[in-house]
Design a protein around this motif. Structure first.
Motif, PDB file in Angstrom:
ATOM      1  N   VAL A 204       0.842  -1.204   0.000  1.00 41.37           N
ATOM      2  CA  VAL A 204       0.000   0.000   0.000  1.00 41.37           C
ATOM      3  C   VAL A 204       0.875   1.252   0.000  1.00 41.37           C
ATOM      4  CG1 VAL A 204      -1.720   1.318   1.308  1.00 41.37           C
ATOM      5  CG2 VAL A 204      -1.946  -1.159   1.138  1.00 41.37           C
ATOM      6  N   THR A 205       1.975   1.236   0.756  1.00 44.14           N
ATOM      7  CA  THR A 205       2.895   2.378   0.783  1.00 44.14           C
ATOM      8  C   THR A 205       3.568   2.560  -0.575  1.00 44.14           C
ATOM      9  OG1 THR A 205       3.340   1.926   3.122  1.00 44.14           O
ATOM     10  CG2 THR A 205       4.815   3.449   2.010  1.00 44.14           C
ATOM     11  N   LEU A 206       3.924   1.455  -1.229  1.00 42.99           N
ATOM     12  CA  LEU A 206       4.522   1.542  -2.566  1.00 42.99           C
ATOM     13  C   LEU A 206       3.553   2.189  -3.552  1.00 42.99           C
ATOM     14  CD1 LEU A 206       6.262  -1.955  -2.882  1.00 42.99           C
ATOM     15  CD2 LEU A 206       7.372   0.266  -2.654  1.00 42.99           C
ATOM     16  N   THR A 207       2.273   1.864  -3.418  1.00 38.30           N
ATOM     17  CA  THR A 207       1.263   2.481  -4.279  1.00 38.30           C
ATOM     18  C   THR A 207       1.181   3.976  -4.011  1.00 38.30           C
ATOM     19  OG1 THR A 207      -0.004   0.407  -4.220  1.00 38.30           O
ATOM     20  CG2 THR A 207      -1.149   2.365  -5.008  1.00 38.30           C
ATOM     21  N   ALA A 208       1.239   4.358  -2.727  1.00 37.99           N
ATOM     22  CA  ALA A 208       1.218   5.779  -2.368  1.00 37.99           C
ATOM     23  C   ALA A 208       2.455   6.499  -2.917  1.00 37.99           C
ATOM     24  CB  ALA A 208       1.147   5.934  -0.849  1.00 37.99           C
ATOM     25  N   MET A 209       3.617   5.840  -2.892  1.00 43.44           N
ATOM     26  CA  MET A 209       4.842   6.435  -3.424  1.00 43.44           C
ATOM     27  C   MET A 209       4.742   6.632  -4.936  1.00 43.44           C
ATOM     28  SD  MET A 209       7.573   4.267  -1.135  1.00 43.44           S
ATOM     29  CE  MET A 209       9.080   5.090  -1.620  1.00 43.44           C
ATOM     30  N   THR A 210       4.095   5.697  -5.606  1.00 43.86           N
ATOM     31  CA  THR A 210       3.889   5.827  -7.051  1.00 43.86           C
ATOM     32  C   THR A 210       2.964   7.005  -7.360  1.00 43.86           C
ATOM     33  OG1 THR A 210       4.175   3.436  -7.330  1.00 43.86           O
ATOM     34  CG2 THR A 210       3.087   4.617  -9.110  1.00 43.86           C
ATOM     35  N   LEU A 211       1.906   7.153  -6.561  1.00 40.77           N
ATOM     36  CA  LEU A 211       0.989   8.283  -6.743  1.00 40.77           C
ATOM     37  C   LEU A 211       1.708   9.613  -6.487  1.00 40.77           C
ATOM     38  CD1 LEU A 211      -2.199   6.823  -5.018  1.00 40.77           C
ATOM     39  CD2 LEU A 211      -1.886   7.252  -7.459  1.00 40.77           C
ATOM     40  N   GLU A 212       2.642   9.612  -5.532  1.00 41.52           N
ATOM     41  CA  GLU A 212       3.427  10.827  -5.249  1.00 41.52           C
ATOM     42  C   GLU A 212       4.281  11.205  -6.457  1.00 41.52           C
ATOM     43  OE1 GLU A 212       6.833  13.205  -4.349  1.00 41.52           O
ATOM     44  OE2 GLU A 212       6.977  11.039  -4.728  1.00 41.52           O
ATOM     45  N   ARG A 213       4.884  10.210  -7.118  1.00 47.09           N
ATOM     46  CA  ARG A 213       5.668  10.479  -8.327  1.00 47.09           C
ATOM     47  C   ARG A 213       4.764  10.998  -9.451  1.00 47.09           C
ATOM     48  NH1 ARG A 213      10.006  12.249  -8.192  1.00 47.09           N
ATOM     49  NH2 ARG A 213       8.950  13.019  -6.349  1.00 47.09           N
TER      50      ARG A 213
END
Length: 310
Positions: free
Chosen positions: A104-113
């Motif tokens: 879930v955090t990796l998905t959030a990091m992708t959305l941040e990019r």
């Protein structure tokens, strides 16, 4: 969740074999690297005021906790150490929660990019320090849903006497009936679809911006695109683990030794491997963090040498 942390469940006490030793070495290496990265994160103020670095620290802490607890479960299970079921439930609940936190955090990091590249004018507003705190709370809230579903079903099905029994601690202890496994698998597959959709959406949008960009912007955008691809690969490894129980159940019907080997490979490939990619993506590829890490590590080495000389 698959009990990939118990590679030899059901077998009697035996000497430590090469597989367990290899796992211990890998876990110690990954935990040491993660600890160094976490210490570097707190050494520089700009890191804990920037969204992507804060989320990076969340993945490091989550991965470290999961590796440590799953490794403890592996050792206890290998030596057939028993404990009260209620204590095993607490440990297993923590594993289930942080098993989901990382993807879930990796998905959030992708959305941040995606926001940084496709919506640069709103990046400062949407990815401020305060909004990142709310984001972390949302991440843990979403990650707690499978944890709550599994525990609720278990508490509704288990008798009171079951909690005081002594058992070898495996995460399957929370599954008393086959239909519980089906519900848990359904929740995980739903998460799988949502996170994959978010990754594909961000990839397509960033790809369009990368093709339209020029000069330094193009270089920065393509670097962000490569980061998204690495996130997607890491996320894929994490999510493939959701399918491991079905593979392992089928293999167990064929041969016990083959089952043990498949479970060992699953643990190395889908638990250890994804957790070593976070340091690569942000610890080594990110120039700012890499220079801070290098400076911190060399400074520590220099101080140690000076102390020895003195």
């Amino acid at each position: 969740m698959s009990d990939n942390s118990s590679l030899v469940g059901g077998q009697s006490l035996q000497p430590i074999n090469d597989q367990v030793i290899i796992v211990q070495i890998l876990v110690m290496i990954f935990l040491s690297i993660n600890l160094l990265l976490i210490m570097t994160f707190f050494k520089k103020e700009c890191f804990y005021k920037t969204t992507r670095y804060i989320l990076f620290a969340v993945t490091l802490l989550s991965d470290s906790f999961l590796l440590f607890i799953s490794n403890i479960m592996l050792i206890l299970n290998y030596f057939q150490f028993t404990m009260p079921v209620w204590l095993c439930i607490i440990i297993s609940a923590g594993v289930i929660l942080y098993f989901v936190v990382t993807p879930v955090t990796l998905t959030a990091m992708t959305l941040e990019r995606y926001v940084a590249i496709c919506m640069p004018l709103r990046h400062g507003e949407l990815c401020s320090q305060s909004s990142t705190v709310y984001c972390i709370l949302i991440i843990h809230g979403l990650s707690a849903v499978p944890f709550i579903v599994v525990l609720s079903i278990f508490f509704a099905s288990a008798s009171l006497s079951f909690y005081t029994q002594y058992r070898v601690c495996v995460s399957e202890i929370l599954t008393l009936y086959r239909w519980q496994d089906d519900i848990k698998a359904g929740v995980y597959q739903f998460y799988f679809v949502l996170m994959c959709t978010a990754i594909v959406f961000c990839y397509v949008k960033i790809m369009k911006v990368a093709k339209a960009a020029s000069g330094e912007d193009k270089k920065s955008t393509w670097k962000g695109l490569r980061t998204v691809i690495l996130h997607a690969f890491q996320l894929l490894l994490c999510l493939i683990q959701l399918w491991c129980p079905f593979i392992e159940a089928a293999v167990l019907q064929i041969n016990l030794l083959l089952f043990i080997n498949v479970r060992y490979i699953n643990y190395i490939t889908f638990i250890l491997a994804p957790r070593c990619l976070s340091p690569l993506i942000y610890g080594l590829r990110d120039e700012t963090f890499f220079h801070a890490l290098k400076s911190y590590a060399l400074c520590g080495l220099y101080k140690q040498q000076s102390s020895n000389v003195s």
